[in-house]
Design an enzyme around this catalytic site. Structure first.
Site, short mmCIF file in Angstrom:
data_model
loop_
_atom_site.label_atom_id
_atom_site.label_comp_id
_atom_site.label_asym_id
_atom_site.label_seq_id
_atom_site.Cartn_x
_atom_site.Cartn_y
_atom_site.Cartn_z
N GLY A 1 -25.60 6.63 6.83
CA GLY A 1 -25.25 7.85 7.56
C GLY A 1 -26.14 7.98 8.78
O GLY A 1 -27.16 7.29 8.89
N TYR B 1 -28.97 4.81 4.86
CA TYR B 1 -29.35 6.22 4.62
C TYR B 1 -29.41 6.48 3.11
O TYR B 1 -30.27 7.23 2.63
CB TYR B 1 -28.35 7.17 5.28
CG TYR B 1 -28.75 8.63 5.12
CD1 TYR B 1 -29.73 9.19 5.93
CD2 TYR B 1 -28.17 9.44 4.13
CE1 TYR B 1 -30.14 10.52 5.77
CE2 TYR B 1 -28.57 10.76 3.97
CZ TYR B 1 -29.54 11.29 4.79
OH TYR B 1 -29.94 12.59 4.64
N GLU C 1 -22.13 -4.62 2.76
CA GLU C 1 -20.67 -4.50 2.78
C GLU C 1 -20.02 -5.17 3.99
O GLU C 1 -18.81 -5.39 4.01
CB GLU C 1 -20.26 -3.01 2.72
CG GLU C 1 -20.57 -2.18 3.97
CD GLU C 1 -21.99 -1.62 4.03
OE1 GLU C 1 -22.88 -2.21 3.39
OE2 GLU C 1 -22.22 -0.63 4.73
N SER D 1 10.38 5.03 8.39
CA SER D 1 10.20 4.78 9.82
C SER D 1 10.28 3.29 10.14
O SER D 1 10.40 2.89 11.28
CB SER D 1 8.84 5.30 10.28
OG SER D 1 7.82 4.52 9.68
N GLY D 2 10.18 2.47 9.07
CA GLY D 2 10.13 1.03 9.31
C GLY D 2 8.69 0.55 9.43
O GLY D 2 8.43 -0.64 9.50
N GLY D 3 7.74 1.49 9.42
CA GLY D 3 6.32 1.12 9.42
C GLY D 3 5.92 0.60 8.04
O GLY D 3 6.69 0.72 7.08
N VAL D 4 4.72 0.04 7.95
CA VAL D 4 4.28 -0.58 6.70
C VAL D 4 4.28 0.44 5.55
O VAL D 4 4.84 0.18 4.48
CB VAL D 4 2.84 -1.14 6.85
CG1 VAL D 4 2.39 -1.80 5.56
CG2 VAL D 4 2.77 -2.12 8.01
N ASP D 5 3.69 1.61 5.79
CA ASP D 5 3.49 2.55 4.68
C ASP D 5 4.80 3.08 4.12
O ASP D 5 5.01 3.07 2.91
CB ASP D 5 2.60 3.72 5.12
CG ASP D 5 1.27 3.24 5.69
OD1 ASP D 5 0.90 2.08 5.40
OD2 ASP D 5 0.61 4.00 6.42
N SER D 6 5.69 3.53 5.00
CA SER D 6 6.92 4.10 4.47
C SER D 6 7.80 3.00 3.86
O SER D 6 8.53 3.24 2.90
CB SER D 6 7.68 4.92 5.52
OG SER D 6 8.16 4.10 6.55
N SER D 7 7.72 1.79 4.39
CA SER D 7 8.53 0.70 3.84
C SER D 7 8.06 0.33 2.43
O SER D 7 8.87 0.16 1.52
CB SER D 7 8.46 -0.55 4.73
OG SER D 7 8.98 -0.26 5.99
#
Ligand code: XMP
Length: 511
Positions: free
Chosen positions: A58, A86, A174, A226-232
Site C-alpha cells: 500500500g 506495506y 506476486e 454485447s459480443g464481448g468476452v464477459d457477456s459471451s
C-alpha cells in the site's frame, strides 16, 4: 451467493496496486482467494475461516497518523499470515517491531539473499532476484521473528516467525519481476497454510451451474449480449445451466468491426438458448446523424441501446431474471479508501431501470478476466471471442472522428480489418490495436491522378490496466505493408499515419 466452497485464502487490501495479482497467483496455485478491504472487521474474517491471510502492499507509511492499521488479534487467530511490503510494515509495527524510512530506497529487481531454511523459501536457491519498491523498511524485528532475507541496502528483506506461521517480505513475490515469486507463494500456501489445491475452474463451473439452477428454478433469464468476452461467456454458461430458458438479445448497433456480428451469432448457433439478433444499425445511425461531440455520441448510443433492448424484451413478454456479465474486479471494493463505492458495470452500456425483475444473475462475479477467458474456452467458445481485445461499447462511432455515416463506417471497417489481420501475424500482440478514421483529408497521387482522400490513423498500445499505456513500436516493415494495403485496398483512403502517443497525455481511443 457464497464466495466459494473451497478452502480459502483471504487477501486483505491496504491499497496496493497488486491486490488482484496476488489473488490471481493464489488461484493459479489452485487455492481459492478473495479480496477484502484491509479494514474488514475481525468477526467477518473469522466467519470466512480462511486457511491463510495475505496482507497487500500500500502507499502509506505505517508510522504516520491515519495510515491503515491492523488489530493485533489478527496475528493471534492461529491462521498463517504473509505480509507483503506495506503488509510487512503493518505486521512489524503491530507486533512491536519498528518501521522507519530506509536510508536507501530500493526500486527494481534486486539481488536478495534468502534463508533457504525458512519455510517460504524452501527448495529455492540463494540469492534470488526480487522486485523491491519501497522507501520504508523494518529496522527492528518484533519478538519471535528472524530475518529471512536481506539485500545490500535492506537488512530485513523478509522476516519470519515460523512457529506462529507469520511471514513477511519487503519485496513483491506476486510480480513477474520476482521470477521465483510464485514458488514462494506456493510454499506459503502448501508448506504453511496446508492448502489442498482444491480450487479449479471446473469446480467453479459445476458449482455455479448448481447455484444458477437453485436461484432461477423453472423461470426465464434475459441477457443483453454485447459480443464481448464477459457477456459471451455468461451466455454460454447460462445456456448450459438452463437449457432453453435463456433469452439473449444481441443488439447489433451497426458500429461493430468487420464480420463481428456474424461471428457472435455463429458462436451461439446450436446452443440451447434463444438468440435474438436485432439489426438496429439504421436506428442508431439516424440518432447519430450530424452528431460530432464524442460524449453526445456515447450518450445517444447508450440510451438507444436501452430502448432497443426494452422494445425487444417486451416483444418476448419479459423474463424473470436479468443476467449480467459482471466479473470479480468489478465487485472488489478498494481497500485504500473507506468510502470507495462498488462500481456497477454493464457490458452493454446501461440497462433498463424501470423493468422489473425478480433478481439478477451474475455467474462470473467470482472470476478474474483470465479465468473468464479460460472458462469460455472450456465452454467451447471460439478464440475470436474469448481472446477478444477490449472494444468500447459505443464501437466504431468513437473511432470515426466527427459525424458518423454508413460510408465512413464501411471505410473504417475495411482499414481496421487489414490492420488487425497484419497484427495477428506478429509473434506477440499489443494489448489493444485498431484503426481510426480521422476527419483530415489530404492530397495524394495515384497513378497519374491527384487524389484527395481520407487519413487513417493506426493505434497499438501496451497496457495492463488501460488507465495508462505506451504505444507499441510496431516493426516499420509491417507498418509499411499495412499502409500500402490500406491505400490500395480501401477506396477513399490516401494516407496512413501511426499514433505514437502514450496515455497520459493521450487516451487510448481518439474520442
Ligand atoms: P481511453 O480512451 O479512455 O480508453 O484511454 C480506455 C479503455 O476503455 C475503452 N473505452 C470504452 N469502453 N465504453 C466502453 O465500454 C466507452 O465509452 C469507452 N471509451 C473507451 C477503450 O477502448 C480502452 O480499452
Amino acid at each position: 451467493m457464497k464466495e466459494t466452497e473451497n478452502r480459502l485464502v483471504l487477501v486483505l487490501d491496504f491499497g496496493g496496486q497488486y491486490k488482484e495479482l496476488i489473488a490471481r497467483r493464489v488461484r493459479e496455485c489452485r487455492v481459492a482467494s478473495v479480496i477484502k478491504p484491509g479494514r474488514t472487521p475481525l468477526d467477518e474474517i473469522k466467519k470466512l475461516a480462511p486457511i491463510g491471510i495475505i496482507l497487500t502492499g500500500g502507499p502509506d507509511s505505517v508510522y504516520k497518523p491515519g495510515a491503515p492499521k491492523a488489530a493485533a488479534e489478527l496475528f493471534e487467530l492461529g491462521i498463517p499470515v504473509l505480509g507483503i511490503c506495506y503488509g510487512m510494515h503493518l505486521m512489524a509495527h503491530t507486533l512491536g517491531g519498528s518501521v522507519e524510512p530506509a536510508l536507501v530506497s530500493e526500486y527494481g529487481r534486486i539481488d536478495t539473499e534468502i534463508d533457504t531454511k525458512s519455510q517460504i523459501f524452501a527448495g529455492l536457491d540463494s540469492p534470488q532476484i526480487c522486485l523491491m519498491s519501497h522507501t520504508d523498511q523494518v529496522t527492528r524485528l518484533p519478538e519471535g521473528f528472524k530475518t529471512a532475507a536481506r539485500t545490500a541496502d535492506c537488512e530485513t528483506a523478509a522476516m519470519a516467525d515460523e512457529k506462529r506461521g507469520l511471514y513477511a517480505t519487503q519485496f513483491h513475490p506476486e510480480v513477474e519481476n520476482t521470477p521465483r515469486g510464485t514458488a514462494m507463494i506456493r510454499n506459503f500456501l502448501y508448506g504453511v497454510c496446508r492448502a489442498e489445491g482444491d480450487y479449479d475452474l471446473g469446480g467453479y463451473r459445476a458449482r455455479m451451474i448448481e447455484e444458477i439452477r437453485g436461484q432461477v428454478g423453472e423461470r426465464r433469464v434475459l441477457l443483453g449480449l454485447s459480443g464481448g468476452v464477459d457477456s459471451s461467456v455468461c451466455a454460454a454458461l447460462l445456456a448450459e445451466a438452463l437449457p432453453g430458458r435463456l433469452y439473449c438479445i444481441f443488439v447489433d448497433h451497426g458500429l461493430m468491426r468487420l464480420g463481428e456480428g456474424d461471428e457472435v451469432e455463429a458462436a451461439f448457433r446450436g446452443r440451447k438458448l434463444h438468440f435474438l439478433r436485432v439489426d438496429a444499425g439504421a436506428r442508431f445511425l439516424k440518432k447519430l446523424r450530424g452528431v460530432r461531440d464524442p460524449e453526445r455520441k456515447r450518450r445517444i448510443i447508450g440510451e438507444e441501446f436501452v430502448r432497443v433492448f426494452e422494445d425487444e424484451a417486451k416483444k418476448l413478454g419479459g423474463a424473470d431474471f436479468l443476467a449480467q456479465g459482471t466479473i470479480y474486479p468489478d465487485v472488489v471494493e478498494s481497500g485504500a479508501n473507506a468510502s470507495a463505492t462498488i462500481k456497477s458495470h454493464h457490458n452493454v452500456g446501461g440497462l433498463p431501470e424501470d423493468m422489473a425483475f425478480r433478481g439478477i444473475v451474475e455467474p462470473l462475479r467470482g472470476l478474474f478476466k483470465d479465468e473468464v477467458r479460460k472458462l469460455g474456452r472450456e465452454l467451447g467458445l471460439p478464440r475470436a471471442l474469448t481472446e477478444r481485445q477490449p472494444f468500447p461499447g459505443p464501437g466504431l462511432a468513437v473511432r470515426v472522428m466527427g459525424a458518423v455515416t454508413k460510408e465512413k463506417l464501411d471505410t473504417l471497417r475495411l482499414a481496421d480489418a487489414i490492420f488487425r489481420e497484419e497484427v495477428s501475424r506478429l509473434r506477440s500482440r499489443p494489448d489493444q490495436y485498431f484503426a481510426v478514421l480521422t476527419d483530415t483529408r489530404s492530397v495524394g497521387v495515384m497513378g497519374d491522378f491527384r487524389t484527395y482522400g481520407c487519413t487513417v490513423a493506426l493505434r497499438a498500445v501496451k497496457t495492463t490496466d488501460f488507465m495508462t499505456c505506451e504505444y507499441v513500436p510496431l516493426p516499420h516493415r509491417m507498418l509499411g505493408r499495412v499502409s500500402a494495403r490500406i491505400v490500395n485496398e480501401v477506396r477513399g483512403v490516401s494516407r496512413v499515419v501511426y499514433d505514437i502517443t502514450g496515455k497520459p497525455p493521450g487516451t487510448i481511443e481518439w474520442e
